[in-house]
Design a protein around this motif. Structure first.
Motif, PDB file in Angstrom:
ATOM      1  N   UNK A  31       0.832  -1.203   0.000  1.00 45.82           N
ATOM      2  CA  UNK A  31       0.000   0.000   0.000  1.00 45.82           C
ATOM      3  C   UNK A  31       0.868   1.255   0.000  1.00 45.82           C
ATOM      4  N   UNK A  32       1.918   1.266   0.819  1.00 44.25           N
ATOM      5  CA  UNK A  32       2.805   2.426   0.835  1.00 44.25           C
ATOM      6  C   UNK A  32       3.495   2.607  -0.518  1.00 44.25           C
ATOM      7  N   UNK A  66       2.194  15.979   3.400  1.00 43.60           N
ATOM      8  CA  UNK A  66       1.798  15.140   4.528  1.00 43.60           C
ATOM      9  C   UNK A  66       2.397  13.737   4.467  1.00 43.60           C
ATOM     10  N   UNK A  67       2.737  13.266   3.282  1.00 43.83           N
ATOM     11  CA  UNK A  67       3.156  11.875   3.105  1.00 43.83           C
ATOM     12  C   UNK A  67       4.413  11.517   3.902  1.00 43.83           C
ATOM     13  N   UNK A  68       5.500  12.311   3.862  1.00 44.80           N
ATOM     14  CA  UNK A  68       6.678  11.920   4.650  1.00 44.80           C
ATOM     15  C   UNK A  68       6.406  11.867   6.146  1.00 44.80           C
ATOM     16  N   UNK A  69       5.547  12.765   6.649  1.00 44.64           N
ATOM     17  CA  UNK A  69       5.202  12.723   8.075  1.00 44.64           C
ATOM     18  C   UNK A  69       4.486  11.418   8.401  1.00 44.64           C
ATOM     19  N   UNK A  70       3.539  11.024   7.532  1.00 49.57           N
ATOM     20  CA  UNK A  70       2.842   9.760   7.738  1.00 49.57           C
ATOM     21  C   UNK A  70       3.780   8.576   7.633  1.00 49.57           C
ATOM     22  N   UNK A 103      -5.308   6.460   5.691  1.00 50.13           N
ATOM     23  CA  UNK A 103      -5.312   7.925   5.663  1.00 50.13           C
ATOM     24  C   UNK A 103      -4.471   8.459   4.503  1.00 50.13           C
ATOM     25  N   UNK A 104      -3.278   7.907   4.318  1.00 51.59           N
ATOM     26  CA  UNK A 104      -2.419   8.372   3.231  1.00 51.59           C
ATOM     27  C   UNK A 104      -2.996   7.996   1.869  1.00 51.59           C
ATOM     28  N   UNK A 105      -3.642   6.827   1.791  1.00 54.53           N
ATOM     29  CA  UNK A 105      -4.255   6.427   0.530  1.00 54.53           C
ATOM     30  C   UNK A 105      -5.362   7.372   0.110  1.00 54.53           C
ATOM     31  N   UNK A 106      -6.211   7.751   1.050  1.00 58.36           N
ATOM     32  CA  UNK A 106      -7.287   8.699   0.748  1.00 58.36           C
ATOM     33  C   UNK A 106      -6.717  10.082   0.445  1.00 58.36           C
ATOM     34  N   UNK A 129      -9.959  12.391  -7.008  1.00 56.27           N
ATOM     35  CA  UNK A 129     -10.210  11.322  -7.975  1.00 56.27           C
ATOM     36  C   UNK A 129     -11.258  10.368  -7.402  1.00 56.27           C
ATOM     37  N   UNK A 130     -12.476  10.407  -7.932  1.00 54.29           N
ATOM     38  CA  UNK A 130     -13.570   9.606  -7.376  1.00 54.29           C
ATOM     39  C   UNK A 130     -13.317   8.109  -7.505  1.00 54.29           C
ATOM     40  N   UNK A 131     -12.812   7.689  -8.651  1.00 56.53           N
ATOM     41  CA  UNK A 131     -12.561   6.259  -8.843  1.00 56.53           C
ATOM     42  C   UNK A 131     -11.525   5.753  -7.847  1.00 56.53           C
ATOM     43  N   UNK A 132     -10.464   6.528  -7.669  1.00 56.87           N
ATOM     44  CA  UNK A 132      -9.406   6.113  -6.761  1.00 56.87           C
ATOM     45  C   UNK A 132      -9.883   6.135  -5.312  1.00 56.87           C
ATOM     46  N   UNK A 133     -10.704   7.112  -4.952  1.00 51.81           N
ATOM     47  CA  UNK A 133     -11.239   7.154  -3.588  1.00 51.81           C
ATOM     48  C   UNK A 133     -12.175   5.973  -3.340  1.00 51.81           C
ATOM     49  N   UNK A 134     -12.919   5.577  -4.368  1.00 52.99           N
ATOM     50  CA  UNK A 134     -13.789   4.408  -4.237  1.00 52.99           C
ATOM     51  C   UNK A 134     -12.955   3.140  -4.039  1.00 52.99           C
ATOM     52  N   UNK A 135     -11.868   3.017  -4.812  1.00 47.23           N
ATOM     53  CA  UNK A 135     -10.973   1.865  -4.672  1.00 47.23           C
ATOM     54  C   UNK A 135     -10.367   1.817  -3.274  1.00 47.23           C
TER      55      UNK A 135
END
Length: 403
Positions: A65-66, A79-83, A128-131, A137-143
């Motif tokens: 996932x990362x 935000x990504x490096x902090x996560x 959280x990072x994925x969202x 992007x609606x398709x990606x948020x749905x995935x």
């Protein structure tokens, strides 16, 4: 601090490369995997091998996932490096308690529960990072939402298993992995994943494998302890590094380049599917094979370091399966990787897997050092054959499999 949380993700380009944050994360991740060797080796049993497999699968799911997040947005900005840093801390805590993952104590927070909570924290940051990376992007948020749903459901058997012990813990943690993985499979089938940079994705998987091969040599020091100056122990250590070099050669010399070219030249609509199956899934047996092989090497060196005559020390069945089964897993992963990436692979790779399986029962009846030497001889012969035999050449995408 407010600027970090309000920052928008920076999308990657097709030529994006791995960042230092991602490489740092990979180092901590592989450290956690090598700790599984300690869990399985106290002493090796088929049950401990199965328990190690469950942890390998759970941790591999989080790493993939990362990797996808870092392919969508820059991992070194916003935000990504902090996560990622918080996630590294969770992986590190998990790594510290992994050797005691099935040992329950009287404390309120024993090792199994700490491991479960660290994994939950890791997956929560995943979600959280994925969202965050999906943005608008609606398709990606749905995935991401589909995958997040099953991930959260998987936390229930994970915590229950940590509170119980023995067979119940093993079964519940296995169920947690199945539930978690099902989300990724469903999301891939229903909505699909979007790959922005094929070169970055291929590079990340190559990096994690080379780090695993390098850190697997830690098992040499663990098994040899202070007896490394003894002739048989030193010879076993040299055989171990030879095996690691062969593993590097078998993947990076041609296989990785052919598969990467297949991913880069594939139509955009197919890249997500190839990345999911050839990289995210098929690379698991490659990395798992390295870890099991490291366990087998550690057991060989442990036997030799005790001072017994080398010809009187034999591995038990579990250790032999780890040593040779690791090679079988590695070769199987390489075969699947190539077939899923370019739809073909040399038939010699199937033969090599069969030969490794046939050598396993023979190795069980040999002294431990001879069993390791036999495996090394097989790998060196395989590398030599693939280097000089025309029939073993890797086909490019679209070519027929050579006879």
């Amino acid at each position: 601090m407010k600027r970090i949380f309000r920052s928008r993700p920076i999308m990657t380009e097709e030529t994006h490369r791995a960042t230092t944050v991602e490489i740092f994360f990979d180092l901590v991740f592989i450290f956690a995997l090598t700790r599984i060797v300690l869990l399985m080796g106290r002493p090796p049993t088929f049950l401990s091998l199965a328990q190690g497999l469950i942890l390998l699968l759970l941790l591999w799911t989080t790493w993939t996932i990362y990797t996808w997040v870092g392919n969508l947005v820059r991992a070194d900005a916003g935000l990504v490096p902090a996560g990622a840093i918080v996630a590294m801390a969770a992986v590190f805590v998990a790594a510290l308690v992994i050797p005691n993952a099935w040992q329950h104590g009287n404390e309120v927070m024993d090792a199994p529960l700490i491991l479960a909570l660290a994994y939950i924290a890791l997956r929560a940051i995943n979600i959280a990072l994925g969202l965050h990376a999906a943005g608008g992007d609606r398709q990606l948020r749905f995935t991401q939402g589909l995958f997040a749903t099953t991930a959260i459901l998987a936390w229930i058997p994970l915590v229950l298993g940590a509170l119980l012990h023995g067979t119940a813990q093993t079964l519940l943690w296995g169920a947690a992995f199945v539930i978690d993985l099902s989300g990724g499979v469903i999301a891939s089938a229903v909505s699909g994943w979007r790959l922005r940079s094929p070169s970055h994705f291929a590079e990340r998987h190559g990096l994690v494998l080379i780090i695993a091969l390098g850190e697997s040599l830690i098992s040499v020091g663990t098994g040899a302890e202070l007896a490394v100056t003894r002739g048989p122990v030193l010879l076993a250590a040299l055989l171990a590094i030879t095996n690691a070099v062969c593993g590097w050669r078998l993947y990076f010399k041609e296989t990785a380049m052919v598969a990467r070219r297949g991913l880069e030249t594939a139509p955009s609509a197919q890249r997500g599917r190839i990345a999911t199956y050839a990289y995210s899934l098929a690379h698991f047996p490659l990395v798992a094979g390295v870890i099991y092989g490291a366990l087998g090497v550690e057991q060989v060196l442990g036997h030799l370091a005790h001072g017994e005559p080398w010809h009187d020390t034999r591995l038990d069945w579990a250790s032999t399966v780890a040593l040779y089964g690791g090679t079988v897993l590695y070769l199987t992963g390489r075969l699947l990787f190539l077939r899923l990436a370019v739809q073909s692979a040399p038939r010699a790779q199937i033969v090599a897997i069969g030969v490794a399986l046939l050598l396993l029962p023979a190795a069980r009846n040999l002294p431990a050092l001879a069993a390791l030497g036999l495996l090394t001889a097989f790998l060196v012969a395989l590398v030599w054959y693939e280097q000089f035999s025309v029939g073993s050449r890797h086909p490019v995408a679209g070519e027929a499999t050579p006879a």
